[in-house]
Every structure is written in structure tokens, then in C-alpha cells.
Design a protein around this motif. Structure first.
Motif, PDB file in Angstrom:
ATOM      1  N   ALA A  86       0.213  -1.357  -0.097  1.00 40.22           N
ATOM      2  CA  ALA A  86       0.406  -0.530   0.296  1.00 40.22           C
ATOM      3  C   ALA A  86       1.078   1.071  -0.395  1.00 40.22           C
ATOM      4  CB  ALA A  86      -0.872  -0.001   1.217  1.00 40.22           C
ATOM      5  N   PRO A  87       0.260   1.950  -0.492  1.00 38.39           N
ATOM      6  CA  PRO A  87       1.257   3.489  -0.259  1.00 38.39           C
ATOM      7  C   PRO A  87       1.017   4.487   0.548  1.00 38.39           C
ATOM      8  CG  PRO A  87      -1.148   4.271  -1.728  1.00 38.39           C
ATOM      9  CD  PRO A  87      -0.886   2.487  -1.201  1.00 38.39           C
ATOM     10  N   ASN A  88       1.945   5.554   0.920  1.00 37.12           N
ATOM     11  CA  ASN A  88       2.239   6.424   1.922  1.00 37.12           C
ATOM     12  C   ASN A  88       2.468   5.348   3.744  1.00 37.12           C
ATOM     13  OD1 ASN A  88       1.598   8.689   0.092  1.00 37.12           O
ATOM     14  ND2 ASN A  88      -0.685   7.811   0.316  1.00 37.12           N
ATOM     15  N   ASN A  89       3.079   4.339   2.927  1.00 35.28           N
ATOM     16  CA  ASN A  89       3.920   3.102   4.332  1.00 35.28           C
ATOM     17  C   ASN A  89       2.350   2.619   4.809  1.00 35.28           C
ATOM     18  OD1 ASN A  89       5.659   2.046   5.541  1.00 35.28           O
ATOM     19  ND2 ASN A  89       6.442   3.857   6.980  1.00 35.28           N
ATOM     20  N   GLU A  90       1.205   3.189   4.505  1.00 34.99           N
ATOM     21  CA  GLU A  90      -0.538   3.092   5.428  1.00 34.99           C
ATOM     22  C   GLU A  90      -0.219   1.489   5.753  1.00 34.99           C
ATOM     23  OE1 GLU A  90      -4.110   1.532   6.466  1.00 34.99           O
ATOM     24  OE2 GLU A  90      -3.047   0.364   4.557  1.00 34.99           O
ATOM     25  N   ALA A  91       0.743  -0.059   5.155  1.00 37.46           N
ATOM     26  CA  ALA A  91       1.128  -1.091   5.418  1.00 37.46           C
ATOM     27  C   ALA A  91       1.848  -1.777   6.287  1.00 37.46           C
ATOM     28  CB  ALA A  91       0.317  -2.030   4.062  1.00 37.46           C
ATOM     29  N   ASN A  92       2.694  -0.580   6.825  1.00 36.75           N
ATOM     30  CA  ASN A  92       3.836  -1.397   7.390  1.00 36.75           C
ATOM     31  C   ASN A  92       3.529  -1.450   9.137  1.00 36.75           C
ATOM     32  OD1 ASN A  92       6.276  -0.790   8.590  1.00 36.75           O
ATOM     33  ND2 ASN A  92       6.475   0.427   7.996  1.00 36.75           N
ATOM     34  N   ILE A  93       3.267  -3.070   8.947  1.00 33.30           N
ATOM     35  CA  ILE A  93       3.169  -3.316  10.135  1.00 33.30           C
ATOM     36  C   ILE A  93       3.308  -3.045  11.183  1.00 33.30           C
ATOM     37  CG2 ILE A  93       1.793  -5.654   8.637  1.00 33.30           C
ATOM     38  CD1 ILE A  93       4.686  -6.867   9.130  1.00 33.30           C
ATOM     39  N   LEU A  94       4.392  -3.076  11.045  1.00 27.05           N
ATOM     40  CA  LEU A  94       4.891  -1.966  12.985  1.00 27.05           C
ATOM     41  C   LEU A  94       4.670  -1.029  13.631  1.00 27.05           C
ATOM     42  CD1 LEU A  94       8.853  -1.907  11.728  1.00 27.05           C
ATOM     43  CD2 LEU A  94       7.767  -3.627  13.717  1.00 27.05           C
ATOM     44  N   TRP A  95       2.861  -0.097  12.724  1.00 27.22           N
ATOM     45  CA  TRP A  95       2.676   0.624  12.656  1.00 27.22           C
ATOM     46  C   TRP A  95       1.643   0.585  14.234  1.00 27.22           C
ATOM     47  CZ3 TRP A  95       2.699   5.734  12.245  1.00 27.22           C
ATOM     48  CH2 TRP A  95       3.197   6.370  11.333  1.00 27.22           C
ATOM     49  N   GLY A  96       0.807  -0.908  14.183  1.00 28.46           N
ATOM     50  CA  GLY A  96       1.171  -1.227  15.995  1.00 28.46           C
ATOM     51  C   GLY A  96       1.239  -1.124  17.133  1.00 28.46           C
ATOM     52  N   LEU A  97       2.209  -1.159  16.656  1.00 27.92           N
ATOM     53  CA  LEU A  97       3.590  -0.826  18.164  1.00 27.92           C
ATOM     54  C   LEU A  97       3.635   0.545  18.703  1.00 27.92           C
ATOM     55  CD1 LEU A  97       6.947  -2.724  17.298  1.00 27.92           C
ATOM     56  CD2 LEU A  97       5.141  -3.471  18.877  1.00 27.92           C
ATOM     57  N   PRO A  98       3.964   1.670  17.854  1.00 24.46           N
ATOM     58  CA  PRO A  98       3.868   3.046  18.356  1.00 24.46           C
ATOM     59  C   PRO A  98       2.083   3.523  18.375  1.00 24.46           C
ATOM     60  CG  PRO A  98       4.627   2.953  15.941  1.00 24.46           C
ATOM     61  CD  PRO A  98       4.405   1.822  16.686  1.00 24.46           C
ATOM     62  N   LEU A  99       1.347   2.699  17.252  1.00 20.71           N
ATOM     63  CA  LEU A  99       0.136   3.573  17.997  1.00 20.71           C
ATOM     64  C   LEU A  99      -0.223   3.126  19.663  1.00 20.71           C
ATOM     65  CD1 LEU A  99      -1.460   2.404  14.809  1.00 20.71           C
ATOM     66  CD2 LEU A  99      -1.244   5.122  15.404  1.00 20.71           C
ATOM     67  N   GLN A 100      -0.309   1.887  19.906  1.00 17.02           N
ATOM     68  CA  GLN A 100      -0.427   1.540  21.102  1.00 17.02           C
ATOM     69  C   GLN A 100      -0.019   1.805  22.390  1.00 17.02           C
ATOM     70  OE1 GLN A 100      -2.049  -1.733  24.610  1.00 17.02           O
ATOM     71  NE2 GLN A 100      -2.534  -0.889  21.536  1.00 17.02           N
ATOM     72  N   HIS A 101       1.526   2.301  22.262  1.00 18.25           N
ATOM     73  CA  HIS A 101       2.166   3.222  23.177  1.00 18.25           C
ATOM     74  C   HIS A 101       1.921   4.674  23.399  1.00 18.25           C
ATOM     75  CE1 HIS A 101       5.291   4.034  25.210  1.00 18.25           C
ATOM     76  NE2 HIS A 101       5.981   5.337  24.472  1.00 18.25           N
ATOM     77  N   GLY A 102       1.354   5.499  22.187  1.00 21.68           N
ATOM     78  CA  GLY A 102       0.504   5.916  21.947  1.00 21.68           C
ATOM     79  C   GLY A 102      -1.027   6.781  22.674  1.00 21.68           C
ATOM     80  N   TRP A 103      -2.088   5.169  23.037  1.00 21.60           N
ATOM     81  CA  TRP A 103      -2.803   5.441  23.473  1.00 21.60           C
ATOM     82  C   TRP A 103      -1.644   4.750  25.481  1.00 21.60           C
ATOM     83  CZ3 TRP A 103      -3.809   0.487  26.153  1.00 21.60           C
ATOM     84  CH2 TRP A 103      -4.545   0.787  26.766  1.00 21.60           C
ATOM     85  N   GLN A 104      -1.133   4.278  24.785  1.00 19.38           N
ATOM     86  CA  GLN A 104      -0.740   4.310  26.724  1.00 19.38           C
ATOM     87  C   GLN A 104      -0.637   5.600  27.316  1.00 19.38           C
ATOM     88  OE1 GLN A 104       2.714   1.470  26.114  1.00 19.38           O
ATOM     89  NE2 GLN A 104       1.362  -0.213  26.448  1.00 19.38           N
TER      90      GLN A 104
END
Length: 358
Positions: A86-104
């Protein structure tokens, strides 16, 4: 009490909820940056943004922006490997880690739960991460270990002795501080992360293939810290500690299904997570300042945890075997995606449906 076969019959509908039964779907946005974690722009985006001592980059993982910066560097440097999905790095599956940290961070789960310091609070340093926080300590193993694993895999283009992280003010023995130290202390997790970063470089690997390596590393990292920080439960309310325990168990199931931790899917999923720390007087399915989706997810996480315990963890073993089939994983994830779009049962109706099981 349910038998294991009965639990198996109930599990598919339960997992649908866990993966994001969110009645309000993610609103369309033309700018993916709107979905980025808090303070993303303020976080370091390259190693040169950190301080340097004798040619060694020094990172303080007990500051939110500096820990998040490690994620930002990984997201940036691995972007090229995910562009084919997917374009624009949207499909980077590492996103789950910073998003979870941001929620914390947004929900005050990184602040000092003992109230003995001002760490993480507005009248102190809001970016401070407390070593007394259960969530912060668990996340350490999902931030520092992946970062050092990426260094070992050559993703950052530096040698293993060029980065160190600073220790917390206490309990230093529970953490590691450079690649060699982490390799010695947590060899299984480091090997899994190194392997993941090696695999993403191979264009022949599908997203499903890469998710297997990611989730293997994720689960192994949490396993390394399984009981170390149980004393932190004493600092938080029973509803919050129950949620934390249920969340760890749910990760095992979500990992087995190889849930896609891309930018949009993770953001949509997190809309159903508690928007604040749970208090002593919070009761499942009846928390007034939570949405119906947030009330539901707490209830279902608790239910899954109870089912897993009642089965003697046989339920997880069965589900992992079930999820070895690529076709069955696709079916389960398709059901979960449909659930995200169409699920609108109320918490009260949910209570009636499952009351016989708990």
C-alpha cells in the motif's frame, strides 16, 4: 461451566468482538498523518536527533518522545519494504507498536501510579514514563528489543555498539541497555526480532508471512516479561489490573489470527479500547463515560480470559492449531472485518447473551 468444545463454538463470535466491534467506523481522512500517535512530529526521526557521547547515541526510553522516536525511526527506515502492499507506508505492520504506545500515553497509563512522583503528570513532566507503570514496563520489551533487533539485522546501518539506552531510576536489573546486553538477557526475543527485520527485506514474502514473524516476536517479548512486573498490579485498581491481564491473554489470540497491524486497522481497533485508566468503582458493561464499544470490549476481553483459564489454556492451544491454516485465518479475519462494519449490539443485550457463561 463451559466445556472446551462449547468454548470452541463460542470463540469465533468472541474474537470478532476482540478485533474491533466498533459501531462507529473510522472516518475517512485524506491525510494519514491525522492517525499518527500523539506528539509524532516532536519525536526524533533519525538517530542524529538524539544526544551523542563518544560516538554512541544515547536514548532515554523513560521519556515518551524518546521512546516513541525509536518507533518513528523504525517506521521510516522500513517504509520501502511495505510500499508493495500500500502507498504512503500505511501497510507497515510496525504501526501497531507506536499506536499502542500512543494510546497508553493518551490514557495516562504511563504515569506514576503510586503518586509518589509527578512523573507523567501535567504539573511535572508529562512526557516522563514511570518505571512503576505496568504498561510502561511491558512496553519497554516491545520498543527497546525491536529497536535493537533491527540494529542486529542491519536496518539502521550502524554497528551494535553505537546505541545505548538509559536505565530507569530503580529496578534496573529487569531491563537491558544495549544490543549485547539485550542479546544476553533475552536471546529468544532478540532472535525473533532480528529474524522479522531480516524477512521484511525479502520481496518474496507476503504480508501474511511477515505478520507471522512480527507476532512471533511480539508474543516472545511479552513472554520474557510475563511475571516480572506483577507487583505493579498493586498500584492500580482491580478493574484496571483485570483489564491488563485480560489484554495480555487476548494478544495471544490476536497474534494467532495474524491480525494486520497496519495504520488504519490498528487505529480503528483502538477506538474500542478504554480511553482512561479504570477506577475502583468501574463495573463491566456499565461505565457511563465509555462508549458502547468500549464497554463491550472490556466485557469480552474479560470473558475470553475466563474461558481460557477455565479450559486450562487448552482453548489457546486449539486456536493456535486452527490458525495454522491460511484459509481459516482469512476467514476469521474477514469475519472480524465484517464485525467492525456491522456490529451494533448494545452492552445490555451482550450481557444477556453471555450471562449463562460467566
Amino acid at each position: 461451566m463451559l466445556t472446551v468444545p462449547e468454548m470452541i463454538l463460542l470463540l469465533p463470535s468472541l474474537l470478532c468482538a476482540l478485533a474491533g466491534y466498533v459501531s462507529a467506523s473510522l472516518s475517512e481522512t485524506s491525510d494519514l498523518t491525522d492517525l499518527y500517535p500523539p506528539l509524532w512530529k516532536e519525536c526524533p526521526g533519525q538517530l542524529s536527533d538524539y544526544s551523542v557521547e563518544d560516538g554512541v547515541y544515547i536514548i532515554d526510553p523513560w521519556l515518551y518522545t524518546e521512546r516513541m522516536g525509536m518507533y518513528k525511526i523504525l517506521i521510516t527506515l522500513t517504509a520501502e519494504y511495505f510500499e508493495r502492499f500500500a502507498p504512503n507506508n500505511e501497510a507497515n505492520i510496525l504501526w501497531g507498536l507506536p499506536l499502542q504506545h500512543g494510546w497508553q500515553y493518551e490514557t495516562d497509563r504511563l504515569t506514576d501510579p503510586t503518586n509518589e512522583t509527578k512523573c507523567g503528570r501535567q504539573n511535572g513532566d508529562p512526557t516522563c514514563i514511570s518505571v512503576d507503570s505496568w504498561w510502561a514496563c511491558k512496553n519497554y520489551y516491545l520498543s527497546v528489543l525491536p529497536f535493537f533487533g533491527a540494529i542486529e539485522a542491519g536496518v539502521l546501518g550502524i554497528s551494535s555498539d553505537q546505541v545505548k539506552v538509559l536505565p530507569p531510576p530503580k529496578d534496573q536489573i529487569h531491563f537491558c541497555y544495549d544490543v549485547t546486553d539485550c542479546r544476553s538477557s533475552f536471546p529468544a526475543a532478540m532472535t525473533k526480532w532480528k529474524m522479522f527485520f531480516q524477512q521484511i527485506k525479502k520481496p518474496s514474502k507476503s504480508l501474511d508471512d511477515l505478520l507471522k514473524y512480527l507476532w512471533d516476536a511480539h508474543v516472545t517479548s511479552l513472554e520474557a516479561a510475563r511475571y516480572i512486573f506483577d507487583n505493579r498490579y498493586l498500584y492500580i485498581s482491580k478493574p484496571e489490573s483485570d483489564f491488563a491481564k485480560s489484554w495480555v491473554k487476548a494478544v495471544d489470540y490476536i497474534a494467532a489470527s495474524r491480525f494486520e497491524t497496519t495504520l488504519k486497522k490498528t487505529t480503528r481497533f483502538q477506538k474500542a479500547l478504554p480511553p482512561r485508566l479504570l477506577k475502583h468503582d468501574d463495573h463491566l458493561l456499565s461505565i457511563n463515560d465509555f462508549t458502547d464499544s468500549q464497554n463491550r470490549i472490556l466485557f469480552l476481553l474479560d470473558l475470553l480470559n475466563k474461558m481460557d483459564d477455565a479450559s486450562g489454556h487448552k482453548l489457546l492451544t486449539w486456536f493456535r492449531n486452527f490458525m495454522k491454516s491460511k484459509l481459516l485465518r482469512k476467514i476469521v479475519n474477514a469475519i472480524m472485518e465484517e464485525g467492525i462494519k456491522n456490529y451494533n449490539i448494545t452492552p445490555q443485550e451482550l450481557d444477556i447473551i453471555f450471562s449463562q457463561y460467566i
